[in-house]
Design a protein around this motif. Structure first.
Motif, PDB file in Angstrom:
ATOM      1  N   GLY A 100       0.808  -1.209   0.000  1.00 26.99           N
ATOM      2  CA  GLY A 100       0.000   0.000   0.000  1.00 26.99           C
ATOM      3  C   GLY A 100       0.844   1.264   0.000  1.00 26.99           C
ATOM      4  N   THR A 101       0.186   2.408   0.050  1.00 26.83           N
ATOM      5  CA  THR A 101       0.893   3.686   0.114  1.00 26.83           C
ATOM      6  C   THR A 101       1.113   4.072   1.572  1.00 26.83           C
ATOM      7  OG1 THR A 101      -1.138   5.009   0.151  1.00 26.83           O
ATOM      8  CG2 THR A 101      -0.255   4.403  -2.010  1.00 26.83           C
ATOM      9  N   LYS A 102       1.992   5.046   1.792  1.00 30.24           N
ATOM     10  CA  LYS A 102       2.246   5.511   3.151  1.00 30.24           C
ATOM     11  C   LYS A 102       0.986   6.092   3.778  1.00 30.24           C
ATOM     12  CE  LYS A 102       7.186   6.518   2.605  1.00 30.24           C
ATOM     13  NZ  LYS A 102       8.244   7.565   2.665  1.00 30.24           N
ATOM     14  N   GLY A 103       0.218   6.794   2.968  1.00 36.95           N
ATOM     15  CA  GLY A 103      -1.028   7.372   3.462  1.00 36.95           C
ATOM     16  C   GLY A 103      -2.022   6.310   3.889  1.00 36.95           C
ATOM     17  N   GLN A 104      -2.135   5.255   3.108  1.00 39.27           N
ATOM     18  CA  GLN A 104      -3.047   4.173   3.459  1.00 39.27           C
ATOM     19  C   GLN A 104      -2.614   3.478   4.744  1.00 39.27           C
ATOM     20  OE1 GLN A 104      -2.904   1.753  -0.051  1.00 39.27           O
ATOM     21  NE2 GLN A 104      -4.267   3.084  -1.234  1.00 39.27           N
ATOM     22  N   ARG A 105      -1.313   3.219   4.861  1.00 42.57           N
ATOM     23  CA  ARG A 105      -0.800   2.556   6.059  1.00 42.57           C
ATOM     24  C   ARG A 105      -0.999   3.424   7.299  1.00 42.57           C
ATOM     25  NH1 ARG A 105       3.623   1.381   2.663  1.00 42.57           N
ATOM     26  NH2 ARG A 105       5.011   2.705   3.891  1.00 42.57           N
ATOM     27  N   ALA A 106      -0.757   4.723   7.153  1.00 37.59           N
ATOM     28  CA  ALA A 106      -0.944   5.635   8.285  1.00 37.59           C
ATOM     29  C   ALA A 106      -2.417   5.686   8.703  1.00 37.59           C
ATOM     30  CB  ALA A 106      -0.456   7.034   7.910  1.00 37.59           C
ATOM     31  N   LEU A 107      -3.298   5.619   7.717  1.00 37.20           N
ATOM     32  CA  LEU A 107      -4.728   5.722   7.993  1.00 37.20           C
ATOM     33  C   LEU A 107      -5.234   4.523   8.771  1.00 37.20           C
ATOM     34  CD1 LEU A 107      -7.051   7.663   7.472  1.00 37.20           C
ATOM     35  CD2 LEU A 107      -7.558   6.407   5.363  1.00 37.20           C
ATOM     36  N   TYR A 108      -4.881   3.308   8.312  1.00 38.30           N
ATOM     37  CA  TYR A 108      -5.408   2.162   9.039  1.00 38.30           C
ATOM     38  C   TYR A 108      -4.614   1.860  10.307  1.00 38.30           C
ATOM     39  CZ  TYR A 108      -2.068  -1.040   6.550  1.00 38.30           C
ATOM     40  OH  TYR A 108      -0.972  -1.679   6.031  1.00 38.30           O
ATOM     41  N   ALA A 109      -3.383   2.380  10.413  1.00 42.62           N
ATOM     42  CA  ALA A 109      -2.634   2.244  11.663  1.00 42.62           C
ATOM     43  C   ALA A 109      -3.305   3.064  12.766  1.00 42.62           C
ATOM     44  CB  ALA A 109      -1.190   2.696  11.478  1.00 42.62           C
ATOM     45  N   PHE A 110      -3.788   4.262  12.406  1.00 44.50           N
ATOM     46  CA  PHE A 110      -4.496   5.098  13.376  1.00 44.50           C
ATOM     47  C   PHE A 110      -5.769   4.411  13.860  1.00 44.50           C
ATOM     48  CE2 PHE A 110      -7.962   8.149  14.045  1.00 44.50           C
ATOM     49  CZ  PHE A 110      -7.475   8.825  15.155  1.00 44.50           C
ATOM     50  N   GLY A 111      -6.441   3.703  12.974  1.00 40.76           N
ATOM     51  CA  GLY A 111      -7.711   3.073  13.335  1.00 40.76           C
ATOM     52  C   GLY A 111      -7.579   1.668  13.890  1.00 40.76           C
ATOM     53  N   MET A 112      -6.359   1.232  14.225  1.00 36.55           N
ATOM     54  CA  MET A 112      -6.128  -0.140  14.664  1.00 36.55           C
ATOM     55  C   MET A 112      -6.463  -0.312  16.147  1.00 36.55           C
ATOM     56  SD  MET A 112      -5.446  -3.076  13.537  1.00 36.55           S
ATOM     57  CE  MET A 112      -4.994  -2.504  11.886  1.00 36.55           C
ATOM     58  N   THR A 113      -7.747  -0.452  16.458  1.00 38.12           N
ATOM     59  CA  THR A 113      -8.167  -0.752  17.821  1.00 38.12           C
ATOM     60  C   THR A 113      -8.153  -2.263  18.033  1.00 38.12           C
ATOM     61  OG1 THR A 113     -10.503  -0.915  17.222  1.00 38.12           O
ATOM     62  CG2 THR A 113      -9.674   1.271  17.809  1.00 38.12           C
ATOM     63  N   ASP A 114      -8.422  -2.684  19.261  1.00 38.37           N
ATOM     64  CA  ASP A 114      -8.446  -4.120  19.564  1.00 38.37           C
ATOM     65  C   ASP A 114      -9.440  -4.858  18.677  1.00 38.37           C
ATOM     66  OD1 ASP A 114      -6.619  -3.667  21.613  1.00 38.37           O
ATOM     67  OD2 ASP A 114      -8.191  -3.343  23.094  1.00 38.37           O
ATOM     68  N   GLU A 115     -10.623  -4.251  18.505  1.00 37.78           N
ATOM     69  CA  GLU A 115     -11.680  -4.908  17.749  1.00 37.78           C
ATOM     70  C   GLU A 115     -11.374  -4.947  16.256  1.00 37.78           C
ATOM     71  OE1 GLU A 115     -12.920  -3.542  21.591  1.00 37.78           O
ATOM     72  OE2 GLU A 115     -12.096  -2.410  19.892  1.00 37.78           O
ATOM     73  N   VAL A 116     -10.823  -3.859  15.732  1.00 38.22           N
ATOM     74  CA  VAL A 116     -10.440  -3.822  14.311  1.00 38.22           C
ATOM     75  C   VAL A 116      -9.346  -4.859  14.054  1.00 38.22           C
ATOM     76  CG1 VAL A 116      -9.390  -2.424  12.495  1.00 38.22           C
ATOM     77  CG2 VAL A 116     -11.105  -1.416  14.014  1.00 38.22           C
ATOM     78  N   PHE A 117      -8.401  -4.958  14.967  1.00 40.43           N
ATOM     79  CA  PHE A 117      -7.339  -5.957  14.844  1.00 40.43           C
ATOM     80  C   PHE A 117      -7.910  -7.374  14.850  1.00 40.43           C
ATOM     81  CE2 PHE A 117      -4.534  -8.932  17.103  1.00 40.43           C
ATOM     82  CZ  PHE A 117      -3.465  -8.963  16.227  1.00 40.43           C
ATOM     83  N   ALA A 118      -8.874  -7.615  15.742  1.00 39.84           N
ATOM     84  CA  ALA A 118      -9.466  -8.949  15.841  1.00 39.84           C
ATOM     85  C   ALA A 118     -10.141  -9.358  14.539  1.00 39.84           C
ATOM     86  CB  ALA A 118     -10.468  -8.989  16.994  1.00 39.84           C
ATOM     87  N   VAL A 119     -10.866  -8.415  13.924  1.00 40.08           N
ATOM     88  CA  VAL A 119     -11.554  -8.722  12.667  1.00 40.08           C
ATOM     89  C   VAL A 119     -10.547  -8.905  11.528  1.00 40.08           C
ATOM     90  CG1 VAL A 119     -13.116  -7.797  10.899  1.00 40.08           C
ATOM     91  CG2 VAL A 119     -13.708  -7.582  13.316  1.00 40.08           C
ATOM     92  N   ALA A 120      -9.598  -7.981  11.418  1.00 40.37           N
ATOM     93  CA  ALA A 120      -8.633  -8.028  10.311  1.00 40.37           C
ATOM     94  C   ALA A 120      -7.713  -9.239  10.404  1.00 40.37           C
ATOM     95  CB  ALA A 120      -7.808  -6.743  10.279  1.00 40.37           C
ATOM     96  N   SER A 121      -7.334  -9.626  11.608  1.00 41.80           N
ATOM     97  CA  SER A 121      -6.366 -10.710  11.764  1.00 41.80           C
ATOM     98  C   SER A 121      -6.940 -12.071  11.407  1.00 41.80           C
ATOM     99  CB  SER A 121      -5.843 -10.751  13.206  1.00 41.80           C
ATOM    100  OG  SER A 121      -6.907 -10.981  14.123  1.00 41.80           O
ATOM    101  N   THR A 122      -8.273 -12.164  11.296  1.00 38.22           N
ATOM    102  CA  THR A 122      -8.876 -13.448  10.929  1.00 38.22           C
ATOM    103  C   THR A 122      -8.853 -13.680   9.417  1.00 38.22           C
ATOM    104  OG1 THR A 122     -11.092 -12.456  10.821  1.00 38.22           O
ATOM    105  CG2 THR A 122     -10.404 -13.381  12.934  1.00 38.22           C
ATOM    106  N   LYS A 123      -8.519 -12.651   8.651  1.00 37.94           N
ATOM    107  CA  LYS A 123      -8.522 -12.761   7.196  1.00 37.94           C
ATOM    108  C   LYS A 123      -7.179 -13.286   6.686  1.00 37.94           C
ATOM    109  CE  LYS A 123     -12.627 -11.080   7.270  1.00 37.94           C
ATOM    110  NZ  LYS A 123     -13.781 -11.974   7.083  1.00 37.94           N
ATOM    111  N   LYS A 124      -7.228 -13.910   5.547  1.00 37.97           N
ATOM    112  CA  LYS A 124      -6.008 -14.458   4.959  1.00 37.97           C
ATOM    113  C   LYS A 124      -5.169 -13.353   4.316  1.00 37.97           C
ATOM    114  CE  LYS A 124      -7.962 -19.037   3.931  1.00 37.97           C
ATOM    115  NZ  LYS A 124      -8.254 -20.032   2.870  1.00 37.97           N
ATOM    116  N   ALA A 125      -3.869 -13.564   4.311  1.00 38.16           N
ATOM    117  CA  ALA A 125      -2.966 -12.622   3.646  1.00 38.16           C
ATOM    118  C   ALA A 125      -3.079 -12.784   2.132  1.00 38.16           C
ATOM    119  CB  ALA A 125      -1.539 -12.878   4.109  1.00 38.16           C
ATOM    120  N   PRO A 126      -2.856 -11.722   1.355  1.00 37.47           N
ATOM    121  CA  PRO A 126      -2.529 -10.384   1.838  1.00 37.47           C
ATOM    122  C   PRO A 126      -3.777  -9.581   2.169  1.00 37.47           C
ATOM    123  CG  PRO A 126      -2.420 -10.426  -0.549  1.00 37.47           C
ATOM    124  CD  PRO A 126      -2.749 -11.828  -0.118  1.00 37.47           C
ATOM    125  N   LEU A 127      -3.753  -8.878   3.295  1.00 37.54           N
ATOM    126  CA  LEU A 127      -4.859  -8.003   3.675  1.00 37.54           C
ATOM    127  C   LEU A 127      -4.824  -6.748   2.809  1.00 37.54           C
ATOM    128  CD1 LEU A 127      -4.773  -8.165   7.573  1.00 37.54           C
ATOM    129  CD2 LEU A 127      -6.672  -8.871   6.117  1.00 37.54           C
TER     130      LEU A 127
END
Length: 265
Positions: free
Chosen positions: A106-133
């Motif tokens: 991804g781009t730096k902007g995209q990574r910064a955006l979803y890094a800011f929104g990485m709460t416990d619950e968002v992590f739990a949902v995203a981590s169940t998906k197969k790579a690449p996310l």
């Protein structure tokens, strides 16, 4: 992976975004009562509507925000609140590092955006998906969660205008209810560790509160409890490994002796 996916086709990105928004809806629903309660307590603590909403917009971390309110209520300084929030949210570094291993570049902007929104619950949902996310998938999940948290914070604050003062003040109990709700599942999963850490934290806080303000006492008690527990675990694990190694050596020696006896016969 199709050519459209690899080149970041807008149609494909929109599809991943919509999927993320859909998967994030349960998080948005779960945030509703907690965010409303936060807004109510923020008003009762003395924050203005702008301050309460701005905290949710910039911090976006439920446990840290509730802790901040409790520290503000007892008169803790701004630096104490900021430092305590930083310590509580350190776990987000680990979550982001874990997600980054599965996520597309991804781009730096995209990574910064979803890094800011990485709460416990968002992590739990995203981590169940197969790579690449996909970046837009994570952004979708985080975006709907973020909108829910900020929106219901404002709703909760203004709901206070329609509630009697005694009910608003009694909502402070929700702070303790939230911490209990967060603690109980942890006790079920890692009972001994959670109970020991909570006990040590309470003990250290009781002692440190004799010389330090509440904010500093909470921070140093938390750091001390985690540090002491981790050191104790390291010592115990090292001792266990030594015992296992010693036991294995004795076993090997017995086998060698048995083979030697057999060969002599």
């Amino acid at each position: 992976m199709t050519a459209a996916e690899s080149t970041g086709d807008p149609v494909t990105q929109t599809a991943f975004l919509k999927k993320g928004l859909a998967d994030g809806l349960p998080i948005a629903v779960g945030y509703m009562p907690v965010a409303i309660t936060f807004g109510l307590i923020a008003g009762a603590t003395g924050l203005t509507a702008a301050e309460a909403v701005l905290m949710s917009m910039l911090v976006f971390a439920g446990a840290a925000q509730y802790m901040s309110l409790s520290m503000i209520a007892v008169g803790a300084g701004a630096f104490e609140v900021v430092l305590a929030t930083f310590i509580v949210n350190l776990r987000h570094l680990l979550m982001s590092a874990s997600i980054s291993e599965k996520a597309e570049t991804g781009t730096k902007g995209q990574r910064a955006l979803y890094a800011f929104g990485m709460t416990d619950e968002v992590f739990a949902v995203a981590s169940t998906k197969k790579a690449p996310l996909r970046s837009f998938y994570i952004i979708g999940v985080a975006g709907v969660a973020y909108g829910s948290w900020v929106g219901f914070t404002a709703a909760g604050f203004y709901m206070g205008a329609f509630l009697p003062l005694v009910i608003q003040e009694s909502m402070a109990i929700a702070l303790f209810a939230l911490f209990i709700a967060l603690l109980v599942p942890s006790i079920r999963k890692e009972g001994r560790m959670v109970v020991i850490l909570a006990g040590m934290g309470a003990l250290f806080h009781t002692v440190l509160a004799l010389w330090l303000s509440t904010g500093w006492a909470i921070m140093f008690a938390t750091i001390l409890a985690v540090t002491v527990y981790e050191c104790f675990e390291q010592v115990m694990n090292a001792g266990k490994q030594d015992a296992d190694s010693g036991g294995k050596s004795h076993t090997e020696q017995a086998e060698v002796k048995k083979e030697a006896d057999s060969s002599c016969r």
